[in-house]
Design a protein around this motif. Structure first.
Motif, short mmCIF file in Angstrom:
data_model
loop_
_atom_site.label_atom_id
_atom_site.label_comp_id
_atom_site.label_asym_id
_atom_site.label_seq_id
_atom_site.Cartn_x
_atom_site.Cartn_y
_atom_site.Cartn_z
N GLY A 34 0.79 -1.24 0.00
CA GLY A 34 0.00 0.00 0.00
C GLY A 34 0.81 1.28 0.00
O GLY A 34 0.33 2.34 0.39
N LYS A 35 2.04 1.18 -0.51
CA LYS A 35 2.93 2.33 -0.53
C LYS A 35 2.37 3.48 -1.36
O LYS A 35 2.29 4.62 -0.89
CB LYS A 35 4.27 1.86 -1.13
CG LYS A 35 5.41 2.76 -0.85
CD LYS A 35 6.66 2.14 -1.42
CE LYS A 35 6.42 1.90 -2.90
NZ LYS A 35 7.57 1.46 -3.64
N SER A 36 1.98 3.20 -2.60
CA SER A 36 1.51 4.27 -3.48
C SER A 36 0.22 4.90 -2.95
O SER A 36 0.05 6.12 -3.02
CB SER A 36 1.27 3.75 -4.89
OG SER A 36 2.43 3.12 -5.35
N THR A 37 -0.67 4.09 -2.45
CA THR A 37 -1.93 4.61 -1.91
C THR A 37 -1.65 5.55 -0.74
O THR A 37 -2.23 6.62 -0.64
CB THR A 37 -2.83 3.44 -1.45
OG1 THR A 37 -2.91 2.49 -2.51
CG2 THR A 37 -4.21 3.91 -1.08
N GLY A 53 0.23 -1.95 -11.18
CA GLY A 53 0.34 -1.59 -9.78
C GLY A 53 1.74 -1.82 -9.25
O GLY A 53 1.94 -2.18 -8.11
N ASP A 77 -8.05 -1.03 8.09
CA ASP A 77 -9.49 -1.09 7.82
C ASP A 77 -9.95 -2.48 7.37
O ASP A 77 -11.13 -2.79 7.41
CB ASP A 77 -9.84 -0.07 6.72
CG ASP A 77 -9.11 -0.37 5.43
OD1 ASP A 77 -9.75 -0.80 4.47
OD2 ASP A 77 -7.87 -0.18 5.38
N LEU A 78 -9.01 -3.32 6.96
CA LEU A 78 -9.39 -4.64 6.45
C LEU A 78 -9.99 -5.52 7.54
O LEU A 78 -9.54 -5.49 8.69
CB LEU A 78 -8.16 -5.37 5.90
CG LEU A 78 -7.57 -4.91 4.56
CD1 LEU A 78 -6.29 -5.69 4.28
CD2 LEU A 78 -8.58 -5.13 3.45
N SER A 103 -4.49 3.61 7.59
CA SER A 103 -5.12 3.04 6.40
C SER A 103 -5.02 4.06 5.28
O SER A 103 -5.57 5.16 5.39
CB SER A 103 -6.59 2.71 6.67
OG SER A 103 -7.25 2.56 5.43
N GLY A 104 -4.32 3.68 4.25
CA GLY A 104 -4.19 4.56 3.09
C GLY A 104 -5.52 4.71 2.40
O GLY A 104 -5.77 5.66 1.67
N LYS A 105 -6.39 3.74 2.62
CA LYS A 105 -7.67 3.76 1.95
C LYS A 105 -8.61 4.75 2.62
O LYS A 105 -9.21 5.59 1.95
CB LYS A 105 -8.27 2.36 1.99
CG LYS A 105 -9.48 2.20 1.12
CD LYS A 105 -9.77 0.75 0.94
CE LYS A 105 -10.96 0.56 0.03
NZ LYS A 105 -11.31 -0.86 -0.05
N THR A 129 5.51 0.02 -8.85
CA THR A 129 6.28 1.22 -9.05
C THR A 129 7.61 0.80 -9.67
O THR A 129 8.38 0.10 -9.05
CB THR A 129 6.52 1.92 -7.72
OG1 THR A 129 5.26 2.07 -7.10
CG2 THR A 129 7.15 3.26 -7.91
N GLN A 175 -2.93 7.07 -7.38
CA GLN A 175 -1.51 6.77 -7.48
C GLN A 175 -0.73 7.68 -8.42
O GLN A 175 -0.25 7.26 -9.46
CB GLN A 175 -1.31 5.31 -7.83
CG GLN A 175 -1.87 4.44 -6.75
CD GLN A 175 -1.78 2.99 -7.07
OE1 GLN A 175 -1.06 2.58 -7.95
NE2 GLN A 175 -2.51 2.20 -6.34
N LYS A 227 -3.42 -0.61 6.23
CA LYS A 227 -4.64 -1.36 5.86
C LYS A 227 -5.36 -1.88 7.09
O LYS A 227 -5.90 -3.00 7.07
CB LYS A 227 -4.31 -2.54 4.92
CG LYS A 227 -3.54 -2.16 3.66
CD LYS A 227 -3.63 -3.25 2.61
CE LYS A 227 -2.66 -3.02 1.48
NZ LYS A 227 -2.69 -4.04 0.44
#
Ligand code: GTP
Length: 595
Positions: A16-19, A51, A133-134, A161-163, A53, A39, A131
């Motif tokens: 989840g780096k980019s998010t 997805g 939130d998962l 959470s990046g989300k 990088t 992203q 993450k």
């Protein structure tokens, strides 16, 4: 300088780096959330789709904290092993690292290798469980793993959470409070570390750097220490989302230089920029030439396309100095290029870019590694192609590259993974429990065995619960033999492989069986043979068939008939004529799919 923070994000692939980077850009208002295309940092289409990088980038954020203004330079790092040298240079440009660990997956192989790199460069590590939130998140368990790995207090570990955006503010606060400001002497001679470069069709090569000591101004005459080349700094600036020109870039900051550099080969990641007048005494440590380790032939399907293929490869190389290519010819495939790649993923990416961006139809041969061949007089030659192997009677011995690999998995899969690695001539170095039922297994393996279907097998036997990371360790002598494949008595050079003598027999047999499946029946019998030197060790036959595709069209419907013929022509495009036999592209990669 005291309000600059240079940091990177390190993580295992897909953690989840980019998010998370997107959230940081949004929170610091570097980018408007409405404009935020998911992203931002992954700029190539291919990257976004996969997805992954591939090329690292930097971006500057302004952020106010505790009444003070800060400059935060986020340096993005590629996540895949093939690009680990780029990761190490990006890391060297920072003082701190956000270590992201997926709350459901926990620590994986690249988490560990990246942490080691960050520790080596004395980075302040801020561990983040992402993450959360998962539903499947197990933050407490992952926290245990991080404590075990870093030996840090639990209170150091953030949750995010990046989300959903949970924890983003805390991350920014930690960057400012925990990551040290760059040190370095603004008055000292210029020393800037190049950590990346890109090709721009209008501006030439743009090099990204971090200034370790001194400063750089527009118009300065500079020198790249390792290549020894001199340039005028036509433009310097900082990296916001895009480039912003400045008169001067100061000590501790991250920026770019444009100076009429034409090819990517002149800019080496890890090199040092200094002034021609008043140069620094020595280059920044740790510079390394990246050498391609995996090689494959790339051939145009239509032989007239050879020059176009060369032009396309040259363009790709502008942006990617780690890609190498040399013209070669094959009896079976005609004229093409032997290309060198950092690893298998790199190879796949280049192949895909050739097809998409340059519209090239190419056939890629079975990849092989770089071998050191010693002759009886003691001279050594690097061989990148089985066809380039000298006469066996002149060879004293051959050495092949070995990797040291780390596999992290749950205890359930130790058995099958051991079997797989031992079957690939692996040597077990050690096995260590990380926490609970998770174990790290260290194996030395011949790289040549890894380039052939290792990842896929590892994934399938571990149901995806094994992560893998490696670096080149050394070269070791091996009993290698050249295995040739003959179609109707004609050797097909593009199908030759170097293989270990003990496995050659079964390998040859499986190759013949696989080729029998892949080569379509034609109007005559096709004999498929495997041979070592003059000795045939296996044979299969593709039986003849009489195939008239239009026969079932009863003559009447002409447009239908044409359609069918066109379809057949399409299919032929992916074929290559070898003697009188038509061989599909798939067959040239048969060895990758052996059972
Ligand atoms: P590479 O660039 O390939 O190394 O991957 P990455 O680490 O940048 O991961 P990326 O941000 O592309 O995220 C990988 C996947 O995880 C994507 O499908 C994201 O949508 C998902 N993801 C990222 N962050 C979160 C999160 O906080 N919660 C959840 N539920 N999913 C997330």
């Amino acid at each position: 300088m005291k309000n600059i923070r240079n940091f990177c994000i390190i993580a295992h692939i897909d953690h989840g780096k980019s998010t998370l980077a997107d959230r940081l850009l949004e929170f610091t208002k570097t980018i408007d959330s409405k404009e935020l295309q998911a992203q931002v940092l992954d700029s190539m289409d291919l990257e976004r789709e996969r997805g992954i990088t591939i090329k690292s980038t930097a971006v500057q954020m302004n952020y106010e904290y505790g009444g003070e203004k800060y400059i935060l330079n986020l340096i993005d790092t590629p996540g895949h092993v093939d690009f680990s040298y780029e990761v190490s240079r990006s890391i060297a440009a920072c003082e701190g690292a956000l270590l992201i660990v997926d709350a459901a997956q926990g620590i994986q192989a690249q988490t560990i290798s990246n942490v080691y790199m960050a520790i080596e460069h004395d980075l302040e590590i801020i561990p983040i469980i992402n993450k959360i939130d998962l539903d499947s998140a197990r933050p407490d368990e992952v926290e245990d793993q991080i404590v075990e790995l870093l030996g840090c207090p639990r209170s150091d570990i953030l949750r995010a959470s990046g989300k959903t955006g949970i924890g983003i503010e805390e991350i920014l606060a930690a960057v400012i409070e925990r990551v040290p400001a760059p040190t370095g002497d603004p008055e000292a001679p210029l020393q800037a570390l190049i950590f990346d470069s890109v090709f721009n069709p209008f501006r030439g090569i743009i090099a990204y750097f971090k200034i370790v000591n001194g400063s750089i101004a527009k118009g300065d005459l500079v020198k790249f220490v390792n290549t020894g080349k001199e340039y005028d700094a036509d433009e310097v600036g900082i990296l916001r989302l895009g480039m912003e020109a400045r008169q001067r870039v100061e000590c501790g900051d991250v920026g770019y230089i444009i100076s009429g550099i034409k090819t990517s080969k002149e800019v080496k990641v890890g090199d040092t920029i200094t002034h021609v007048k008043n140069p620094c005494d020595k280059a920044i440590e740790g510079f390394e030439e990246v050498k391609p380790m995996v090689f494959a032939g790339v051939y145009p399907i239509e032989s007239e396309e050879f020059e176009n293929l060369r032009a396309s490869l040259e363009k790709l190389q502008l942006n990617d100095a780690s890609l190498t290519f040399q013209p070669e010819s094959s009896v079976a495939l005609g004229f093409g290029f032997r290309c060198g790649f950092l690893g298998l993923l790199h190879m796949e990416i280049i192949q895909e870019r050739l097809e998409r961006e340059f519209n090239m139809d190419v056939i890629t041969t079975v990849p092989n590694v770089s071998y050191k061949v010693y002759d009886k007089k003691g001279a050594v030659k690097e061989v990148h192609n089985p066809a380039g192997l000298p006469d066996p009677t002149l060879i004293d011995h051959i050495e092949e590259p070995y990797i040291r690999s780390s596999i992290i998995t749950s205890t359930t899969y130790i058995g099958p993974i051991m079997t797989l690695c031992l079957g690939k001539r692996g040597i077990l170095i050690k096995q260590e429990y990380i926490s609970g039922d998770r174990v790290e297994i260290i194996f030395d393996l011949p790289l040549g065995e890894i380039v052939i279907d290792f990842y896929d097998k590892l994934k399938s036997i571990s149901k995806g619960y094994a992560s893998f990371d490696y670096h080149i360790h050394d070269f070791r002598p091996s009993k290698l033999v050249k295995l040739d494949i003959l179609l109707n008595g004609e050797p097909v050079d593009a199908l030759s492989t170097l293989t270990h003598a003990d496995n050659a027999q079964s390998f040859g047999r499986r190759m013949c069986e696989k080729l029998k499946e892949l080569i379509p029946r034609q109007q005559f019998d096709i004999a498929i043979q495997a041979a070592i030197g003059a000795k045939i060790i296996a044979r299969e036959t593709v039986k003849a068939v009489r195939k008239d595709v239009t026969a079932k069209c009863y003559g009447g419907d002409i447009s239908r008939k044409r359609k069918l013929l066109e379809k057949q022509k399409e299919g032929k495009k992916r074929m290559k004529q070898v003697g009188n036999v038509e061989v599909p592209q798939k067959a040239f990669l048969a060895v990758l799919k052996l059972d």
